[in-house]
Design a protein around this motif. Structure first.
Motif, short mmCIF file in Angstrom:
data_model
loop_
_atom_site.label_atom_id
_atom_site.label_comp_id
_atom_site.label_asym_id
_atom_site.label_seq_id
_atom_site.Cartn_x
_atom_site.Cartn_y
_atom_site.Cartn_z
N THR A 55 0.84 -1.19 0.00
CA THR A 55 0.00 0.00 0.00
C THR A 55 0.87 1.24 0.00
O THR A 55 1.80 1.37 0.78
CB THR A 55 -0.93 0.03 1.23
N VAL A 56 0.60 2.15 -0.92
CA VAL A 56 1.36 3.39 -1.05
C VAL A 56 0.48 4.52 -0.53
O VAL A 56 -0.64 4.69 -1.01
CB VAL A 56 1.76 3.65 -2.52
N PRO A 57 0.96 5.29 0.44
CA PRO A 57 0.13 6.40 0.92
C PRO A 57 -0.03 7.47 -0.16
O PRO A 57 0.92 7.84 -0.84
CB PRO A 57 0.92 6.95 2.11
N THR A 58 -1.25 7.92 -0.33
CA THR A 58 -1.52 8.95 -1.33
C THR A 58 -1.49 10.32 -0.66
O THR A 58 -1.94 10.48 0.46
CB THR A 58 -2.89 8.73 -1.99
N LYS A 59 -0.93 11.28 -1.36
CA LYS A 59 -0.84 12.63 -0.84
C LYS A 59 -2.03 13.44 -1.37
O LYS A 59 -2.43 13.30 -2.52
CB LYS A 59 0.47 13.30 -1.27
N GLN A 60 -2.56 14.30 -0.52
CA GLN A 60 -3.65 15.17 -0.90
C GLN A 60 -3.08 16.52 -1.32
O GLN A 60 -2.33 17.14 -0.58
CB GLN A 60 -4.61 15.37 0.28
N TYR A 61 -3.41 16.96 -2.51
CA TYR A 61 -2.95 18.24 -3.00
C TYR A 61 -4.16 19.15 -3.22
O TYR A 61 -5.22 18.69 -3.61
CB TYR A 61 -2.21 18.10 -4.33
N GLU A 62 -3.97 20.45 -2.96
CA GLU A 62 -5.03 21.39 -3.22
C GLU A 62 -5.14 21.59 -4.72
O GLU A 62 -4.18 21.49 -5.45
CB GLU A 62 -4.74 22.74 -2.54
N GLY A 63 -6.34 21.91 -5.14
CA GLY A 63 -6.55 22.18 -6.55
C GLY A 63 -6.02 23.56 -6.93
O GLY A 63 -5.59 24.35 -6.08
N ARG A 64 -6.04 23.82 -8.22
CA ARG A 64 -5.54 25.11 -8.71
C ARG A 64 -6.40 26.26 -8.20
O ARG A 64 -5.90 27.36 -7.95
CB ARG A 64 -5.53 25.09 -10.23
N GLY A 65 -7.69 26.01 -8.01
CA GLY A 65 -8.58 27.06 -7.55
C GLY A 65 -8.21 27.59 -6.18
O GLY A 65 -8.35 28.78 -5.90
N ALA A 66 -7.72 26.72 -5.31
CA ALA A 66 -7.32 27.16 -3.97
C ALA A 66 -6.13 28.11 -4.06
O ALA A 66 -6.07 29.11 -3.33
CB ALA A 66 -6.99 25.96 -3.10
N TRP A 67 -5.19 27.80 -4.94
CA TRP A 67 -4.02 28.68 -5.09
C TRP A 67 -4.41 30.01 -5.71
O TRP A 67 -3.88 31.06 -5.34
CB TRP A 67 -2.95 28.00 -5.94
N VAL A 68 -5.34 29.99 -6.65
CA VAL A 68 -5.79 31.24 -7.28
C VAL A 68 -6.49 32.11 -6.25
O VAL A 68 -6.24 33.32 -6.18
CB VAL A 68 -6.72 30.93 -8.48
N LEU A 69 -7.35 31.51 -5.43
CA LEU A 69 -8.03 32.28 -4.39
C LEU A 69 -7.05 32.82 -3.37
O LEU A 69 -7.21 33.95 -2.87
CB LEU A 69 -9.09 31.42 -3.71
N THR A 70 -6.02 32.04 -3.05
CA THR A 70 -5.00 32.52 -2.12
C THR A 70 -4.26 33.72 -2.69
O THR A 70 -4.03 34.72 -1.99
CB THR A 70 -4.01 31.39 -1.80
N CYS A 71 -3.91 33.66 -3.97
CA CYS A 71 -3.22 34.79 -4.61
C CYS A 71 -4.11 36.02 -4.66
O CYS A 71 -3.64 37.14 -4.41
CB CYS A 71 -2.77 34.40 -6.01
N TYR A 72 -5.40 35.82 -4.99
CA TYR A 72 -6.33 36.95 -4.99
C TYR A 72 -6.45 37.55 -3.59
O TYR A 72 -6.53 38.78 -3.44
CB TYR A 72 -7.71 36.52 -5.48
N GLY A 73 -6.47 36.72 -2.58
CA GLY A 73 -6.57 37.21 -1.21
C GLY A 73 -5.35 38.03 -0.81
O GLY A 73 -5.47 39.11 -0.21
N ILE A 74 -4.16 37.54 -1.16
CA ILE A 74 -2.93 38.28 -0.83
C ILE A 74 -2.88 39.60 -1.59
O ILE A 74 -2.53 40.65 -1.02
CB ILE A 74 -1.69 37.40 -1.14
N CYS A 75 -3.23 39.56 -2.88
CA CYS A 75 -3.23 40.80 -3.66
C CYS A 75 -4.27 41.79 -3.14
O CYS A 75 -4.03 43.00 -3.11
CB CYS A 75 -3.49 40.49 -5.13
#
Length: 54
Positions: free
Chosen positions: A16-36
Motif C-alpha cells: 500500500t502506497v500512501p496517497t498525498k492530498q494536493y489542493e486544486g488550482r482554484g485554492a491557489w488562485v483564491l489565495t493569490c487573490y486574497g494576498i493581492c
C-alpha cells in the motif's frame, strides 16, 4: 470482538502506497487573490491616512 481493527498481513502493508492530498488550482488562485487584495487594501489605507493627515 467485532470492534477490533481488521488484521492486515505485512505483505499487504508493504504494497500500500500512501496517497498525498494536493489542493486544486482554484485554492491557489483564491489565495493569490486574497494576498493581492490585502496588499491593495494596505496601499489604499496608506494613501487615505496620508490624505487625512495633510
Amino acid at each position: 470482538m467485532e470492534d477490533r481493527a481488521p488484521v492486515v498481513s505485512p505483505a499487504e502493508q508493504s504494497t500500500t502506497v500512501p496517497t498525498k492530498q494536493y489542493e486544486g488550482r482554484g485554492a491557489w488562485v483564491l489565495t493569490c487573490y486574497g494576498i493581492c487584495g490585502l496588499a491593495l487594501f494596505g496601499v489604499l489605507a496608506y494613501f487615505f491616512s496620508d490624505f487625512i493627515a495633510h
